[in-house]
Design a protein around this motif. Structure first.
Motif, PDB file in Angstrom:
ATOM      1  N   SER A  77       0.812  -1.221   0.000  1.00 15.05           N
ATOM      2  CA  SER A  77       0.000   0.000   0.000  1.00 15.05           C
ATOM      3  C   SER A  77       0.846   1.271   0.000  1.00 15.05           C
ATOM      4  O   SER A  77       0.322   2.367   0.148  1.00 15.05           O
ATOM      5  N   TRP A  78       2.150   1.143  -0.169  1.00 15.57           N
ATOM      6  CA  TRP A  78       3.026   2.304  -0.153  1.00 15.57           C
ATOM      7  C   TRP A  78       2.755   3.230  -1.336  1.00 15.57           C
ATOM      8  O   TRP A  78       2.467   2.798  -2.451  1.00 15.57           O
ATOM      9  N   GLY A  79       2.934   4.497  -1.074  1.00 14.04           N
ATOM     10  CA  GLY A  79       2.881   5.501  -2.123  1.00 14.04           C
ATOM     11  C   GLY A  79       4.292   5.977  -2.436  1.00 14.04           C
ATOM     12  O   GLY A  79       5.284   5.404  -1.985  1.00 14.04           O
ATOM     13  N   LEU A  80       4.382   7.038  -3.177  1.00 16.76           N
ATOM     14  CA  LEU A  80       5.669   7.577  -3.617  1.00 16.76           C
ATOM     15  C   LEU A  80       6.575   7.936  -2.441  1.00 16.76           C
ATOM     16  O   LEU A  80       7.776   7.634  -2.453  1.00 16.76           O
ATOM     17  N   ILE A  81       6.013   8.528  -1.412  1.00 16.38           N
ATOM     18  CA  ILE A  81       6.818   8.953  -0.260  1.00 16.38           C
ATOM     19  C   ILE A  81       7.461   7.754   0.435  1.00 16.38           C
ATOM     20  O   ILE A  81       8.642   7.775   0.764  1.00 16.38           O
ATOM     21  N   GLN A  82       6.677   6.693   0.649  1.00 20.00           N
ATOM     22  CA  GLN A  82       7.217   5.517   1.352  1.00 20.00           C
ATOM     23  C   GLN A  82       8.297   4.810   0.533  1.00 20.00           C
ATOM     24  O   GLN A  82       9.222   4.241   1.093  1.00 20.00           O
ATOM     25  N   TRP A  83       8.205   4.854  -0.785  1.00 18.08           N
ATOM     26  CA  TRP A  83       9.211   4.196  -1.628  1.00 18.08           C
ATOM     27  C   TRP A  83      10.486   5.020  -1.750  1.00 18.08           C
ATOM     28  O   TRP A  83      11.542   4.499  -2.112  1.00 18.08           O
ATOM     29  N   ALA A  84      10.407   6.306  -1.435  1.00 22.79           N
ATOM     30  CA  ALA A  84      11.579   7.179  -1.584  1.00 22.79           C
ATOM     31  C   ALA A  84      12.740   6.720  -0.707  1.00 22.79           C
ATOM     32  O   ALA A  84      13.885   6.684  -1.157  1.00 22.79           O
ATOM     33  N   GLN A  85      12.456   6.374   0.544  1.00 20.02           N
ATOM     34  CA  GLN A  85      13.545   6.009   1.465  1.00 20.02           C
ATOM     35  C   GLN A  85      14.340   4.790   0.990  1.00 20.02           C
ATOM     36  O   GLN A  85      15.558   4.857   0.913  1.00 20.02           O
ATOM     37  N   PRO A  86      13.692   3.652   0.654  1.00 23.12           N
ATOM     38  CA  PRO A  86      14.509   2.521   0.187  1.00 23.12           C
ATOM     39  C   PRO A  86      15.223   2.804  -1.134  1.00 23.12           C
ATOM     40  O   PRO A  86      16.336   2.326  -1.353  1.00 23.12           O
ATOM     41  N   LEU A  87      14.622   3.595  -1.997  1.00 22.39           N
ATOM     42  CA  LEU A  87      15.277   3.919  -3.268  1.00 22.39           C
ATOM     43  C   LEU A  87      16.514   4.776  -3.044  1.00 22.39           C
ATOM     44  O   LEU A  87      17.534   4.592  -3.714  1.00 22.39           O
ATOM     45  N   ILE A  88      16.439   5.695  -2.102  1.00 26.80           N
ATOM     46  CA  ILE A  88      17.609   6.511  -1.770  1.00 26.80           C
ATOM     47  C   ILE A  88      18.717   5.612  -1.229  1.00 26.80           C
ATOM     48  O   ILE A  88      19.899   5.793  -1.548  1.00 26.80           O
ATOM     49  N   GLY A  89      18.348   4.603  -0.423  1.00 27.25           N
ATOM     50  CA  GLY A  89      19.327   3.649   0.085  1.00 27.25           C
ATOM     51  C   GLY A  89      20.055   2.930  -1.036  1.00 27.25           C
ATOM     52  O   GLY A  89      21.278   2.735  -0.981  1.00 27.25           O
TER      53      GLY A  89
END
Length: 101
Positions: free
Chosen positions: A11-23
Motif C-alpha cells: 500500500s506504499w505511495g511515492l513517499i514511502q518508496w523514496a527512502q529505500p530507493l535513496i538507500g
C-alpha cells in the motif's frame, strides 16, 4: 540490504518508496567510491565491512542514521570487535599489511 515484506509495501505511495530507493542510490555511490579509491591507490585498499544483522552477535544492529541509542552504539561496537577478530579478517589484514610494506 533490508528486506521489505510485501504486506508492508503493497500500500506504499511515492513517499514511502523514496527512502529505500535513496538507500539503493547510496549503495551504488559507495561502490563507485570504492572503485575510484582502488584506481587511485593501485588496488592497495582493504575494505572492511559487515552486514548489520544479528549474525555476528545475535543482537539487533540498526543502520538508521538517527539511532544513537546507547544500546545500538554498544551493539555496533561489539559487532565490529567480533568482526575484526574473525580469523579470515585477521588473515586479510595481515596479508594487506604484508603487501603494503
Amino acid at each position: 540490504m533490508r528486506i521489505i515484506p510485501f504486506e508492508k509495501a503493497e500500500s506504499w505511495g511515492l513517499i514511502q518508496w523514496a527512502q529505500p530507493l535513496i538507500g539503493v542510490l547510496f549503495d551504488a555511490s559507495s561502490d563507485i567510491y570504492e572503485y575510484i579509491t582502488n584506481q587511485i591507490m593501485d588496488n592497495h585498499v582493504l575494505r572492511l565491512q559487515f552486514k548489520l544483522d544479528r549474525q555476528l552477535t545475535g543482537k539487533r544492529l540498526s543502520d538508521d542514521i538517527d539511532d544513537v541509542s546507547e544500546e545500538n552504539i554498544n551493539n555496533l561496537i561489539e559487532a565490529a570487535e567480533v568482526y575484526i577478530n574473525q580469523p579470515q579478517v585477521q588473515a586479510a589484514l595481515q596479508e594487506f599489511l604484508r603487501i603494503s610494506h
